[in-house]
Scaffold this active site. Structure first.
Site, PDB file in Angstrom:
ATOM      1  N   GLY A 254       0.826  -1.218   0.000  1.00  0.00           N
ATOM      2  CA  GLY A 254       0.000   0.000   0.000  1.00  0.00           C
ATOM      3  C   GLY A 254       0.849   1.251   0.000  1.00  0.00           C
ATOM      4  O   GLY A 254       0.500   2.262  -0.620  1.00  0.00           O
TER       5      GLY A 254
ATOM      6  N   GLY B 253      -0.028  35.323  -3.875  1.00  0.00           N
ATOM      7  CA  GLY B 253      -1.409  35.484  -3.371  1.00  0.00           C
ATOM      8  C   GLY B 253      -2.396  34.652  -4.173  1.00  0.00           C
ATOM      9  O   GLY B 253      -3.337  34.076  -3.615  1.00  0.00           O
TER      10      GLY B 253
ATOM     11  N   GLU C  26      -1.541   5.089   5.957  1.00  0.00           N
ATOM     12  CA  GLU C  26      -0.737   3.890   5.675  1.00  0.00           C
ATOM     13  C   GLU C  26       0.655   3.981   6.331  1.00  0.00           C
ATOM     14  O   GLU C  26       1.661   3.519   5.790  1.00  0.00           O
ATOM     15  CB  GLU C  26      -0.691   3.601   4.172  1.00  0.00           C
ATOM     16  CG  GLU C  26      -2.100   3.371   3.642  1.00  0.00           C
ATOM     17  CD  GLU C  26      -2.197   2.682   2.329  1.00  0.00           C
ATOM     18  OE1 GLU C  26      -1.336   1.864   2.010  1.00  0.00           O
ATOM     19  OE2 GLU C  26      -3.179   2.963   1.611  1.00  0.00           O
TER      20      GLU C  26
HETATM   21  N1  CAA Z   1       5.355  -7.824   6.966  1.00  0.00           N
HETATM   22  C1  CAA Z   1       4.984  -8.959   7.621  1.00  0.00           C
HETATM   23  N2  CAA Z   1       5.156  -9.117   8.944  1.00  0.00           N
HETATM   24  C2  CAA Z   1       5.723  -8.099   9.627  1.00  0.00           C
HETATM   25  C3  CAA Z   1       6.125  -6.905   9.014  1.00  0.00           C
HETATM   26  C4  CAA Z   1       5.922  -6.786   7.628  1.00  0.00           C
HETATM   27  N3  CAA Z   1       6.266  -5.666   6.963  1.00  0.00           N
HETATM   28  N4  CAA Z   1       6.668  -6.092   9.948  1.00  0.00           N
HETATM   29  C5  CAA Z   1       6.612  -6.754  11.114  1.00  0.00           C
HETATM   30  N5  CAA Z   1       6.036  -7.981  10.923  1.00  0.00           N
HETATM   31  C6  CAA Z   1       5.783  -9.021  11.923  1.00  0.00           C
HETATM   32  C7  CAA Z   1       7.030  -9.313  12.750  1.00  0.00           C
HETATM   33  O1  CAA Z   1       7.828 -10.274  12.119  1.00  0.00           O
HETATM   34  C8  CAA Z   1       6.443  -9.798  14.046  1.00  0.00           C
HETATM   35  O2  CAA Z   1       6.053 -11.139  13.901  1.00  0.00           O
HETATM   36  P1  CAA Z   1       6.221 -12.231  15.108  1.00  0.00           P
HETATM   37  O3  CAA Z   1       5.203 -11.881  16.120  1.00  0.00           O
HETATM   38  O4  CAA Z   1       5.952 -13.541  14.445  1.00  0.00           O
HETATM   39  O5  CAA Z   1       7.624 -12.086  15.608  1.00  0.00           O
HETATM   40  C9  CAA Z   1       5.162  -8.978  14.182  1.00  0.00           C
HETATM   41  O6  CAA Z   1       4.829  -8.525  12.861  1.00  0.00           O
HETATM   42  C10 CAA Z   1       5.316  -7.777  15.067  1.00  0.00           C
HETATM   43  O7  CAA Z   1       6.444  -7.044  14.633  1.00  0.00           O
HETATM   44  P2  CAA Z   1       6.932  -5.754  15.426  1.00  0.00           P
HETATM   45  O8  CAA Z   1       7.201  -6.141  16.856  1.00  0.00           O
HETATM   46  O9  CAA Z   1       8.013  -5.096  14.649  1.00  0.00           O
HETATM   47  O10 CAA Z   1       5.588  -4.900  15.389  1.00  0.00           O
HETATM   48  P3  CAA Z   1       5.195  -3.547  16.057  1.00  0.00           P
HETATM   49  O11 CAA Z   1       3.871  -3.713  16.656  1.00  0.00           O
HETATM   50  O12 CAA Z   1       6.301  -3.005  16.904  1.00  0.00           O
HETATM   51  O13 CAA Z   1       4.969  -2.628  14.769  1.00  0.00           O
HETATM   52  C11 CAA Z   1       5.300  -0.985  13.130  1.00  0.00           C
HETATM   53  C12 CAA Z   1       5.863  -2.199  13.874  1.00  0.00           C
HETATM   54  C13 CAA Z   1       6.179  -0.792  11.921  1.00  0.00           C
HETATM   55  C14 CAA Z   1       5.305   0.267  13.979  1.00  0.00           C
HETATM   56  C15 CAA Z   1       3.846  -1.300  12.655  1.00  0.00           C
HETATM   57  O14 CAA Z   1       2.978  -1.400  13.744  1.00  0.00           O
HETATM   58  C16 CAA Z   1       3.270  -0.280  11.702  1.00  0.00           C
HETATM   59  O15 CAA Z   1       3.519  -0.351  10.499  1.00  0.00           O
HETATM   60  N6  CAA Z   1       2.453   0.702  12.219  1.00  0.00           N
HETATM   61  C17 CAA Z   1       1.722   1.628  11.344  1.00  0.00           C
HETATM   62  C18 CAA Z   1       0.375   1.081  11.001  1.00  0.00           C
HETATM   63  C19 CAA Z   1      -0.205   1.737   9.780  1.00  0.00           C
HETATM   64  O16 CAA Z   1       0.445   1.906   8.763  1.00  0.00           O
HETATM   65  N7  CAA Z   1      -1.494   2.065   9.866  1.00  0.00           N
HETATM   66  C20 CAA Z   1      -2.199   2.605   8.742  1.00  0.00           C
HETATM   67  C21 CAA Z   1      -3.560   1.990   8.688  1.00  0.00           C
HETATM   68  S1  CAA Z   1      -4.322   1.822   7.123  1.00  0.00           S
HETATM   69  C22 CAA Z   1      -4.862   3.339   6.680  1.00  0.00           C
HETATM   70  O17 CAA Z   1      -4.100   4.241   6.674  1.00  0.00           O
HETATM   71  C23 CAA Z   1      -6.310   3.522   6.347  1.00  0.00           C
HETATM   72  C24 CAA Z   1      -6.658   3.610   4.935  1.00  0.00           C
HETATM   73  O18 CAA Z   1      -7.757   3.204   4.584  1.00  0.00           O
HETATM   74  C25 CAA Z   1      -5.754   4.225   3.912  1.00  0.00           C
END
Ligand code: CAA
Length: 380
Positions: A241, A339, A362
């Site tokens: 995305g 402006g 995202e």
């Molecule tokens: N792909 C697959 N798996 C992934 C991954 C990825 N890119 N990144 C992390 N993981 C997995 C890890 O391997 C881990 O797996 P295990 O439990 O098996 O070990 C698990 O996910 C957790 O990993 P983290 O501990 O690194 O996760 P975290 O909770 O600390 O999060 C983060 C990391 C990057 C901050 C993530 O939470 C994130 O991307 N946050 C932002 C969310 C976001 O983008 N929200 C937007 C919502 S959609 C939207 O905007 C609405 C719309 O309609 C447009």
């Protein structure tokens, strides 16, 4: 295939013509009315733009991600709201079904979404779970042959008009990401309510809904991917995305740049077009360079994705750079117009308002930096 392959030039020319004739002329009206005309959405389907990335046997146009990114860029150059309609639908709703779905799920949902006017949305964020989605509290209770989903989802792009929603809910109680499962939910199901629509700064034609899931019954066969593995479904979906949002940002930036460049050749001050002033030339040069760099980062991330190589970091880099560049470029476009740029008579104030969300949804710019740094630090 490299980004310089002639097929991409052809796709760009085709979409560009459509954007210039069908999208850009009504972008101000879409912004004003807060609505993308149904007739335009129908044309997006007819031209294959809503199903570009879906294989032909599933009703799509069978294109690659590089082509999809070009489509989002060019349509967003015409209208940023229409660009994100395509992007959220393709990257966030269809891609996870294509990638994690069973054959039966793909056959049931993708043809309608790719070519049959069924719009998709992605429900991850909640009132208290945004950048930290692992803390989501929507719960899916196991009832034998089905689950019952209850909770509230926030900021759902396409949420009002979607026929299919990808919904993340916990199937086990936990305080972190463990136990999250992804579901394919038909929005006509009883209890799927559009609770409110957000009144936003920009992308006003794109609907952003709060969804209330009031005991929504979802059959077991609609679990997407493995039970309890929905967080990976969500984060890998967001990786793709982010390339789409980078392309949207690039399209907005290009629109603002083109307008400012042309305007500078027509606006006379100090007895000559302002384009002859070095102060203006330097702004245009910086805009042009950031646009070129954004396009390369997007093409690079798309190339990796198309070739099944890791692209999480590169997608985050493309989104971070393209969205922050877009904010800067649209700010400078207003500056070039002075402006006039601050008024609604000219389109650059719309581009400026539309730009801001690309640094937020995202994954905010700060989240992209977390992803980039985490990837760098694991490769010492
Ligand atoms: N792909 C697959 N798996 C992934 C991954 C990825 N890119 N990144 C992390 N993981 C997995 C890890 O391997 C881990 O797996 P295990 O439990 O098996 O070990 C698990 O996910 C957790 O990993 P983290 O501990 O690194 O996760 P975290 O909770 O600390 O999060 C983060 C990391 C990057 C901050 C993530 O939470 C994130 O991307 N946050 C932002 C969310 C976001 O983008 N929200 C937007 C919502 S959609 C939207 O905007 C609405 C719309 O309609 C447009």
């Amino acid at each position: 295939m490299s980004m310089y392959d002639p097929q991409y030039k052809e796709i760009r020319e085709m979409v560009s013509k459509f954007a210039d004739s069908e999208v850009a002329p009504i972008a101000a009206k879409i912004d004003h009315d807060g609505e993308i005309p149904k007739d335009l959405i129908k044309k997006l389907y007819e031209n294959g733009f809503m199903g570009s990335y879906i294989p032909e046997e599933l009703g799509g146009a069978g294109m690659d991600y590089m082509s999809y990114a070009i489509i989002v860029e060019e349509i967003s150059r015409g209208c940023a709201s229409t660009g994100v309609l395509i992007s959220a639908h393709t990257s966030l709703a269809m891609w996870p079904i294509l990638n994690f779905g069973t054959d039966a799920q793909k056959k049931k949902y993708l043809p309608g979404m790719a070519g049959g006017n069924v719009i998709g949305c992605f429900c991850l964020s909640e009132p208290n779970a945004g950048s930290d989605p692992g803390t989501l509290t929507t719960f899916a209770e196991d009832k034998g042959d089905h689950f019952v989903l209850s909770g509230t989802k926030n900021y759902i792009t396409n949420g009002r008009d979607a026929g299919v929603a990808i919904v993340m809910a916990k199937t086990e109680k936990s305080s972190d990401h463990k136990g999250v499962t992804a579901f394919i939910v038909e929005t006509k199901t009883e209890g799927f309510h559009v609770q409110k629509l957000e009144d936003k700064l920009g992308i006003k034609g794109s609907t952003t809904a709060q969804i209330w899931l009031d005991k929504v019954k979802v059959p077991k066969e609609n679990v997407l991917g493995e039970l309890g593995k929905g967080f990976k479904v969500a984060l890998s979906t967001l990786d793709g995305g982010r390339i789409g949002i980078a392309a949207q940002a690039l399209g907005i930036a290009e629109a603002a740049f083109r307008y400012a460049k042309k305007y500078s050749t027509q606006r006379i001050q100090f007895g000559k077009p302002i384009s002859e002033l070095q102060a203006i030339q330097f702004m245009l040069a910086d805009m042009s360079t950031a646009i070129a760099a954004s396009r390369l980062l997007i093409a690079h991330a798309s190339y990796l994705k198309d070739n099944k190589l890791p692209y999480s970091k590169e997608a985050a880099q493309a989104k971070l750079f393209a969205s922050e560049s877009c904010m800067h470029i649209t700010t400078k476009a207003i500056q070039v117009l002075g402006g006039n740029g601050y008024t609604k008579e000219y389109p650059v104030e719309r581009h400026f308002r539309d730009a801001k969300i690309t640094e937020i949804y995202e994954g905010t710019s700060e989240i992209q930096r977390i992803v980039i740094a985490a990837n760098e630090l694991k490769n010492l």
